[in-house]
Design a protein around this motif. Structure first.
Motif, short mmCIF file in Angstrom:
data_model
loop_
_atom_site.label_atom_id
_atom_site.label_comp_id
_atom_site.label_asym_id
_atom_site.label_seq_id
_atom_site.Cartn_x
_atom_site.Cartn_y
_atom_site.Cartn_z
N CYS A 51 59.56 43.18 1.44
CA CYS A 51 60.54 42.37 0.72
C CYS A 51 61.89 42.47 1.43
O CYS A 51 62.46 43.56 1.57
CB CYS A 51 60.68 42.84 -0.72
SG CYS A 51 61.94 41.93 -1.62
N ILE A 52 62.40 41.34 1.88
CA ILE A 52 63.61 41.33 2.68
C ILE A 52 64.83 41.81 1.88
O ILE A 52 65.66 42.55 2.40
CB ILE A 52 63.86 39.96 3.33
CG1 ILE A 52 64.97 40.05 4.38
CG2 ILE A 52 64.13 38.89 2.28
CD1 ILE A 52 65.05 38.85 5.28
N LEU A 91 66.87 45.05 3.12
CA LEU A 91 68.27 45.01 3.52
C LEU A 91 69.11 46.02 2.75
O LEU A 91 69.96 46.72 3.33
CB LEU A 91 68.84 43.60 3.31
CG LEU A 91 68.29 42.51 4.21
CD1 LEU A 91 68.86 41.16 3.81
CD2 LEU A 91 68.55 42.79 5.67
N ASP A 131 64.55 44.36 10.63
CA ASP A 131 63.89 43.96 11.86
C ASP A 131 64.98 43.53 12.85
O ASP A 131 66.18 43.55 12.53
CB ASP A 131 62.84 42.88 11.62
CG ASP A 131 63.39 41.56 11.12
OD1 ASP A 131 64.63 41.37 11.07
OD2 ASP A 131 62.58 40.68 10.78
N GLU A 175 67.33 40.62 11.60
CA GLU A 175 68.29 40.99 10.55
C GLU A 175 69.35 41.96 11.07
O GLU A 175 70.51 41.90 10.66
CB GLU A 175 67.57 41.57 9.33
CG GLU A 175 66.65 40.57 8.64
CD GLU A 175 67.35 39.29 8.23
OE1 GLU A 175 68.46 39.33 7.68
OE2 GLU A 175 66.76 38.21 8.46
N LEU A 189 59.30 40.80 7.49
CA LEU A 189 60.23 40.70 6.36
C LEU A 189 60.13 39.30 5.78
O LEU A 189 60.14 38.31 6.52
CB LEU A 189 61.66 40.96 6.82
CG LEU A 189 62.01 42.35 7.33
CD1 LEU A 189 63.49 42.41 7.69
CD2 LEU A 189 61.67 43.42 6.33
N SER A 190 60.04 39.21 4.48
CA SER A 190 59.97 37.92 3.82
C SER A 190 60.39 38.08 2.37
O SER A 190 60.65 39.19 1.91
CB SER A 190 58.56 37.34 3.93
OG SER A 190 58.56 35.97 3.58
#
Length: 131
Positions: free
Chosen positions: A77-78, A82, A88, A91, A108-109
């Motif tokens: 989960c992005i 974060l 990644d 980001e 990441l999504s």
């Protein structure tokens, strides 16, 4: 049977190891894993900078090996990532951070990936969530 797995716990928590063992047993039993979704503190399983204590099982490394060996869809989960400094390369560049600590096999999504996995699977199994 098709399973989707959501992991909310970090690598040092027992729930992370239980989720990994469940996933391994599911594949060994002939079932399909449509997606692994790492959420909340579970995003730390995808960090390449996680180091386990000497003499303990490196669950994050085991997740990586399992995902790579079975070519599984592993989504982090992005938003949760974060917030926890799990980035990644894209980001890290976007937020001008000095390093990335997530790479393949994880991607990441957004949380929509969990919703989609739930729709594709016969069962969504969650590990480490808060009651």
């Amino acid at each position: 049977m098709k399973f989707a797995i959501a992991l909310f716990a970090p690598p040092h928590a027992p729930a992370s190891r239980r989720a990994l063992r469940f996933a391994q047993a599911a594949l060994a039993g002939g079932h399909e894993l449509v997606r692994l979704f790492f959420y909340q503190d579970g995003v730390h399983n995808a960090s390449g900078n996680t180091v386990s204590e000497q003499g303990t099982l490196d669950v994050a490394a085991e997740w990586r090996a399992f995902i790579e060996a079975n070519r599984l869809d592993a989504v982090v989960c992005i938003a949760a990532a974060l917030k926890r400094g799990v980035l990644d390369a894209d980001e890290a560049a976007r937020y001008q951070r000095p390093a990335a600590n997530v790479q393949a096999p994880w991607t990441l999504s957004g949380l929509g990936q969990l919703h989609e996995a739930n729709q594709l699977a016969d069962r969504l199994i969650c590990f480490g969530g808060q009651a």
